[in-house]
Write a protein that holds these residues in place. Structure first.
Motif, PDB file in Angstrom:
ATOM      1  N   THR B  95     -30.832   6.339  23.914  1.00  0.00           N
ATOM      2  CA  THR B  95     -32.016   6.763  23.172  1.00  0.00           C
ATOM      3  C   THR B  95     -31.615   7.412  21.854  1.00  0.00           C
ATOM      4  OG1 THR B  95     -31.994   8.880  24.322  1.00  0.00           O
ATOM      5  CG2 THR B  95     -33.343   7.133  25.270  1.00  0.00           C
ATOM      6  N   SER B  96     -32.531   7.378  20.920  1.00  0.00           N
ATOM      7  CA  SER B  96     -32.289   7.975  19.612  1.00  0.00           C
ATOM      8  C   SER B  96     -31.954   9.454  19.765  1.00  0.00           C
ATOM      9  CB  SER B  96     -33.540   7.808  18.754  1.00  0.00           C
ATOM     10  OG  SER B  96     -33.358   8.431  17.503  1.00  0.00           O
ATOM     11  N   GLY B  97     -30.951   9.876  19.011  1.00  0.00           N
ATOM     12  CA  GLY B  97     -30.520  11.259  19.120  1.00  0.00           C
ATOM     13  C   GLY B  97     -29.414  11.458  20.120  1.00  0.00           C
ATOM     14  N   SER B  98     -28.923  10.377  20.676  1.00  0.00           N
ATOM     15  CA  SER B  98     -27.803  10.466  21.616  1.00  0.00           C
ATOM     16  C   SER B  98     -26.496  10.718  20.872  1.00  0.00           C
ATOM     17  CB  SER B  98     -27.684   9.169  22.421  1.00  0.00           C
ATOM     18  OG  SER B  98     -28.814   8.966  23.225  1.00  0.00           O
ATOM     19  N   ARG B  99     -25.451  10.842  21.634  1.00  0.00           N
ATOM     20  CA  ARG B  99     -24.148  11.105  21.056  1.00  0.00           C
ATOM     21  C   ARG B  99     -23.702   9.965  20.163  1.00  0.00           C
ATOM     22  NH1 ARG B  99     -20.173  11.230  26.093  1.00  0.00           N
ATOM     23  NH2 ARG B  99     -18.575  11.326  24.480  1.00  0.00           N
ATOM     24  N   LEU B 100     -22.998  10.323  19.115  1.00  0.00           N
ATOM     25  CA  LEU B 100     -22.418   9.352  18.207  1.00  0.00           C
ATOM     26  C   LEU B 100     -20.920   9.256  18.478  1.00  0.00           C
ATOM     27  CD1 LEU B 100     -24.147  10.443  14.881  1.00  0.00           C
ATOM     28  CD2 LEU B 100     -24.715   8.475  16.300  1.00  0.00           C
ATOM     29  N   THR B 101     -20.417   8.036  18.475  1.00  0.00           N
ATOM     30  CA  THR B 101     -18.980   7.801  18.563  1.00  0.00           C
ATOM     31  C   THR B 101     -18.524   7.279  17.209  1.00  0.00           C
ATOM     32  OG1 THR B 101     -19.123   7.303  20.922  1.00  0.00           O
ATOM     33  CG2 THR B 101     -17.131   6.597  19.766  1.00  0.00           C
ATOM     34  N   PHE B 102     -17.624   8.019  16.577  1.00  0.00           N
ATOM     35  CA  PHE B 102     -17.200   7.723  15.218  1.00  0.00           C
ATOM     36  C   PHE B 102     -15.905   6.924  15.188  1.00  0.00           C
ATOM     37  CE2 PHE B 102     -19.861  10.236  12.310  1.00  0.00           C
ATOM     38  CZ  PHE B 102     -20.542  11.048  13.202  1.00  0.00           C
ATOM     39  N   GLY B 103     -15.770   6.142  14.124  1.00  0.00           N
ATOM     40  CA  GLY B 103     -14.485   5.548  13.815  1.00  0.00           C
ATOM     41  C   GLY B 103     -13.580   6.590  13.164  1.00  0.00           C
ATOM     42  N   GLU B 104     -12.365   6.158  12.846  1.00  0.00           N
ATOM     43  CA  GLU B 104     -11.378   7.095  12.292  1.00  0.00           C
ATOM     44  C   GLU B 104     -11.640   7.415  10.823  1.00  0.00           C
ATOM     45  OE1 GLU B 104      -8.736   3.926  14.393  1.00  0.00           O
ATOM     46  OE2 GLU B 104     -10.760   3.988  13.525  1.00  0.00           O
ATOM     47  N   GLY B 105     -12.462   6.605  10.206  1.00  0.00           N
ATOM     48  CA  GLY B 105     -12.756   6.830   8.799  1.00  0.00           C
ATOM     49  C   GLY B 105     -11.890   5.975   7.879  1.00  0.00           C
ATOM     50  N   THR B 106     -12.447   5.629   6.735  1.00  0.00           N
ATOM     51  CA  THR B 106     -11.720   4.911   5.689  1.00  0.00           C
ATOM     52  C   THR B 106     -11.717   5.782   4.447  1.00  0.00           C
ATOM     53  OG1 THR B 106     -12.326   2.720   6.522  1.00  0.00           O
ATOM     54  CG2 THR B 106     -11.683   2.886   4.188  1.00  0.00           C
ATOM     55  N   GLN B 107     -10.520   6.182   4.047  1.00  0.00           N
ATOM     56  CA  GLN B 107     -10.402   7.024   2.850  1.00  0.00           C
ATOM     57  C   GLN B 107     -10.319   6.121   1.632  1.00  0.00           C
ATOM     58  OE1 GLN B 107      -7.593  10.312   3.111  1.00  0.00           O
ATOM     59  NE2 GLN B 107      -7.165  10.141   0.937  1.00  0.00           N
ATOM     60  N   LEU B 108     -11.360   6.142   0.822  1.00  0.00           N
ATOM     61  CA  LEU B 108     -11.461   5.272  -0.352  1.00  0.00           C
ATOM     62  C   LEU B 108     -11.141   6.057  -1.617  1.00  0.00           C
ATOM     63  CD1 LEU B 108     -12.364   2.673  -1.848  1.00  0.00           C
ATOM     64  CD2 LEU B 108     -14.691   3.601  -1.797  1.00  0.00           C
TER      65      LEU B 108
END
Lengths: 113, 112
Positions: B95-108
């Motif tokens: 459901t909306s507002g659930s936990r987010l799982t993030f990637g490691e990020g891309t440093q641009l």
């Protein structure tokens, strides 16, 4: 319309101490989630509070605990601090009954020495 | 366990050039987000993608979602220095507002 606020901005603690971080959600939001972001990494989900109860929890030890108050604000407590707890702690608020995206606060930078 | 992988992790490009950041995730998702983070700052929401084939554009950034391939892309057109930041994709399941799982990020980094 105030966004998500967090306090304090920065904090320095010693290993073994305890710390409390605070978050006030965006007006109208009822759910608060906490994330830990170590340097150079993506945020990691700690837990989420809704209706004053912990609803979801990530892979964090029991040293990490929280609370949500009737006004929807929240606290994150960390006991027995370790050097590895040094990170940016982000609070995000959202609305369970709708609203597509979480709003993130400015974060609290915790340094453990 | 849901895994989110971004590549590249570091990207240095010249102003005026085009490039794409990729975000792969390991399980069916309900929503995919792109965030921008400047050094020492919090996360700024860029896009939310809800369904297969969704495409969103804002200025020089365009995000797309292929749920069958479990892939999202963030395309940068004619990069400018102001786009220098770290970009994260995040996946939300449930459901909306659930936990987010993030990637490691891309440093641009966009160089003049």
């Amino acid at each position: 319309d105030a966004g998500v606020t967090q306090s304090p901005t920065h904090l320095i603690k010693t290993r073994g101490q305890q710390v409390t971080l605070r978050c006030s959600p965006k007006s109208g939001h009822d759910t608060v989630s906490w994330y830990q972001q170590a340097l150079g990494q993506g945020p990691q989900f700690i837990f989420q509070y809704y209706e004053e109860e912990e609803r979801q929890r990530g892979n964090f030890p029991d040293r990490f605990s929280g609370h949500q108050f009737p006004n929807y604000s929240s606290e994150l407590n960390v006991n027995a601090l370790l050097l590895g707890d040094s990170a940016l702690y982000l609070c995000a608020s959202s609305l369970v009954a709708g609203g597509l995206r979480a709003h993130f606060g400015p974060g609290t930078r915790l340094t453990v020495t | 366990e849901l895994k989110v992988e971004q590549n590249p992790l570091f990207l240095s490009m010249q102003e005026g050039k085009n490039y794409t950041i990729y975000c792969n995730y390991s399980t069916t998702s309900d929503r995919l987000y792109w965030y921008r983070q400047d050094p020492g700052k919090s996360l700024e929401s860029l896009f939310v993608l809800l369904s297969n084939g969704a495409v969103k554009q804002e200025g020089r950034l365009m995000a797309s979602l292929d749920t069958k391939a479990r892939l999202s892309t963030l395309h940068i057109t004619a990069a400018v220095h102001d786009l220098s930041a770290t970009y994260f994709c995040a996946v939300e399941v449930g459901t909306s507002g659930s936990r987010l799982t993030f990637g490691e990020g891309t440093q641009l980094t966009v160089n003049p």
